[in-house]
Design an enzyme around this catalytic site. Structure first.
Site, PDB file in Angstrom:
ATOM      1  N   CYS A 155      39.027 -12.251  30.312  1.00  0.00           N
ATOM      2  CA  CYS A 155      39.310 -13.536  30.946  1.00  0.00           C
ATOM      3  C   CYS A 155      40.734 -13.982  30.623  1.00  0.00           C
ATOM      4  O   CYS A 155      41.501 -14.394  31.498  1.00  0.00           O
ATOM      5  CB  CYS A 155      38.295 -14.561  30.466  1.00  0.00           C
ATOM      6  SG  CYS A 155      38.647 -16.197  31.088  1.00  0.00           S
ATOM      7  N   GLU A 228      34.131 -12.421  36.448  1.00  0.00           N
ATOM      8  CA  GLU A 228      35.316 -13.195  36.864  1.00  0.00           C
ATOM      9  C   GLU A 228      35.457 -13.179  38.391  1.00  0.00           C
ATOM     10  O   GLU A 228      35.743 -14.194  39.010  1.00  0.00           O
ATOM     11  CB  GLU A 228      36.598 -12.611  36.244  1.00  0.00           C
ATOM     12  CG  GLU A 228      36.894 -13.099  34.850  1.00  0.00           C
ATOM     13  CD  GLU A 228      37.246 -14.573  34.774  1.00  0.00           C
ATOM     14  OE1 GLU A 228      37.421 -15.225  35.821  1.00  0.00           O
ATOM     15  OE2 GLU A 228      37.336 -15.086  33.656  1.00  0.00           O
TER      16      GLU A 228
END
Length: 554
Positions: A155, A228
């Site tokens: 991330c 994501e």
């Protein structure tokens, strides 16, 4: 030079580059980059992100409790402070964009899926792994800290990557981009430093893990990368976007036609070299007496020499030929003028093919050997999966055509059929007599003009009941006319001669992602993008992941 051992985190970032491309090509990121993202969509994203960041901070807290040595504890604590800073930054965004992300809007399922994964991992609930109970050994606790960092590192690196990519597209003279502050914060040196710290910590915590445990780290990293993409895709958009191209496709009214070259567009090695290798490997050694029944063949040593001579000749003459068709200075883009110039390549290509036939290097090949080589042919990363996805999607009803100078269409058909694909192949054909090649070639596609002719003929054969949208994917001068004729021309690889000829004839080569952001900006988020051939613009990509992300999405 000193060899620096590549860290685990960088290794995984490179390995899962495909997923970072898919995140970058989501409608949300393209709209954000172009500045056309509707404010409501951005507010919704902020509220989801705020919820996510709170879980992120909590996961760092759990990792800190598990970390065994003081250095790791301190590093984790620092990173947690960084996330709390990010939450503060969110609040400053809130002042600017007028919404309290923590209060309103329900949390969507993609966000929940991600936060659940994160907190489960940080609590030691990883498939096949015992959670850190009260009496867990320090080693087990460190392992859980490593797993937690594996779920968080992607991330940090992804946001840093997106920040930098989007920053590069901002006009430094123009401060009016509505999301400049967001882009600036994620492309900042301090955020970059946090991403690196997270990666360093993952590397440190993983040092003493077994190979099975490192496999789990890799799985968690990959899972986080995929979550994501889902997170970005779940952001609701109330506007048309340039990607994915097939989003608004209606098979009753639209016809999508994908054209692709084969050699060095789909393949890693040129097919002529493969055919030569089959010939050399299966040819008799010079001291073997051939029986009367066999087709008389050159020995493998003679074949190799003949082939080396032919390819050396080709390279030299090709470069001379390219030089001879170049205008002395760059001209404005004119398709007809380019056709006229490329006509001169026809004689050269015909001469080359006649030489190959006369030399008999392709005589005596067994069709089975050719097919086997086709099945084993290594295609470029992501090429087969793109074609499988597009062909198997019945809603798209896509037509796929491969246009190639390859001497043997059977080789191409075998390469695709090994991936379970049946595509239309337009290439030259080796002549076989009872499965043994005679050395003759049925010549169908020899020059850029032949390819353009095949392209036109294919389109003419379709009925007028639907609107065609054409995409051509190629890598060389042979593809130039088709690339320009198609509504969207995509260039794979980095052929110097293609860029040289194209540029001199006024063609612009634009990297695909910045090109899409610019196109999105032109549409202003209000109207659907229009694609039209002969614009003189070609889009360049680093590989098939970008093509897949643009045309089909995740």
């Amino acid at each position: 030079s000193i060899h620096i051992e590549e860290g685990l985190a960088s290794k995984f970032w490179i390995k899962f580059r495909r997923e970072s491309v898919f995140s970058m090509y989501t409608p949300f990121i393209i709209s954000l980059a172009s500045g056309t993202l509707k404010i409501d969509s951005f507010r919704h994203y902020l509220s989801q992100d705020s919820h996510f960041l709170k879980s992120f901070a909590h996961a760092f807290e759990l990792a800190e409790e598990c970390a065994d040595d003081d250095e790791a504890k301190l590093a984790t604590s620092e990173l947690r402070k960084g996330v709390l800073e990010e939450l503060k930054m969110q609040n400053s965004f809130v002042e600017e964009w007028g919404t309290d992300p923590g209060k309103e809007r329900t949390v969507n399922s993609a966000t929940v899926k991600y936060t659940d994964f994160l907190l489960a991992t940080a609590s030691g609930k990883v498939e096949g792994v015992k959670g850190p109970g009260k009496l867990a050994t320090p080693f087990e606790r460190t392992k859980v800290a490593a797993y937690t960092l594996a779920a968080m590192t992607p991330c940090m690196r992804l946001y840093s990557f997106l920040g930098k990519e989007l920053q590069a597209l901002l006009d430094p003279e123009d401060d009016r981009h509505p999301y400049k502050k967001w882009i600036d914060s994620y492309s900042s040196e301090s955020f970059q430093a946090s991403a690196l710290q997270t990666e360093d910590l993952l590397d440190k915590l993983s040092v003493s893990l077994t190979s099975e445990e490192l496999d789990i780290i890799e799985k968690l990293y990959h899972q986080a990368m995929k979550l994501e993409i889902d997170f970005f895709l779940a952001q609701p958009l109330a506007q048309p976007t340039v990607a994915p191209l097939t989003k608004g496709h209606n098979p009753a009214e639209d016809r999508l036609v994908i054209f692709s070259d084969f050699d060095l567009t789909c393949t890693v090695v040129d097919s002529s070299a493969i055919l030569a290798e089959i010939a050399i490997v299966t040819a008799p050694k010079s001291d073997v007496v051939q029986s009367e029944a066999q087709i008389a063949r050159m020995s493998s040593a003679d074949l190799k020499n003949t082939w080396d001579l032919l390819s050396g000749q080709y390279t030299e003459e090709y470069e001379q030929c390219i030089e001879s068709i170049m205008p002395s200075k760059r001209v404005e883009f004119n398709y007809e003028a380019l056709c006229k110039a490329l006509e001169q390549l026809l004689d050269f290509e015909r001469r080359v093919n006649s030489r190959v036939i006369e030399s008999e290097v392709l005589k005596g090949l067994n069709l089975e050997d050719v097919k086997r080589a086709g099945e084993r042919l290594i295609l470029q990363d992501g090429c087969t999966s793109f074609f499988q996805k597009i062909v198997n999607n019945k809603n798209l009803n896509t037509n796929v055509h491969v246009l190639s100078y390859c001497w043997c269409g059977d080789l191409i058909r075998s390469a695709f059929s090994s991936g379970g694909l049946d595509v239309n192949v337009h290439a030259n054909e080796l002549i076989f007599d009872e499965s043994i090649s005679t050395g003759e070639i049925v010549k169908k596609v020899e020059s850029p003009l032949d390819k353009a002719q095949a392209f036109n003929d294919i389109l003419k054969n379709y009925s007028n009941d639907r609107k065609n949208l054409t995409v051509y994917i190629g890598d060389s001068v042979g593809d130039l006319l088709c690339l320009l004729k198609a509504d969207i021309g995509i260039v794979v690889g980095s052929s110097a001669s293609l860029r040289k000829v194209g540029s001199q004839f006024g063609v612009s080569f634009v990297p695909l992602f910045p090109g899409l952001v610019r196109k999105q900006k032109e549409c202003g988020g209000e109207s659907s993008p229009k694609w039209k051939g002969l614009s003189g613009i070609l889009y360049t990509v680093s590989g098939w992941a970008e093509i897949h992300a643009f045309i089909l999405g995740w």
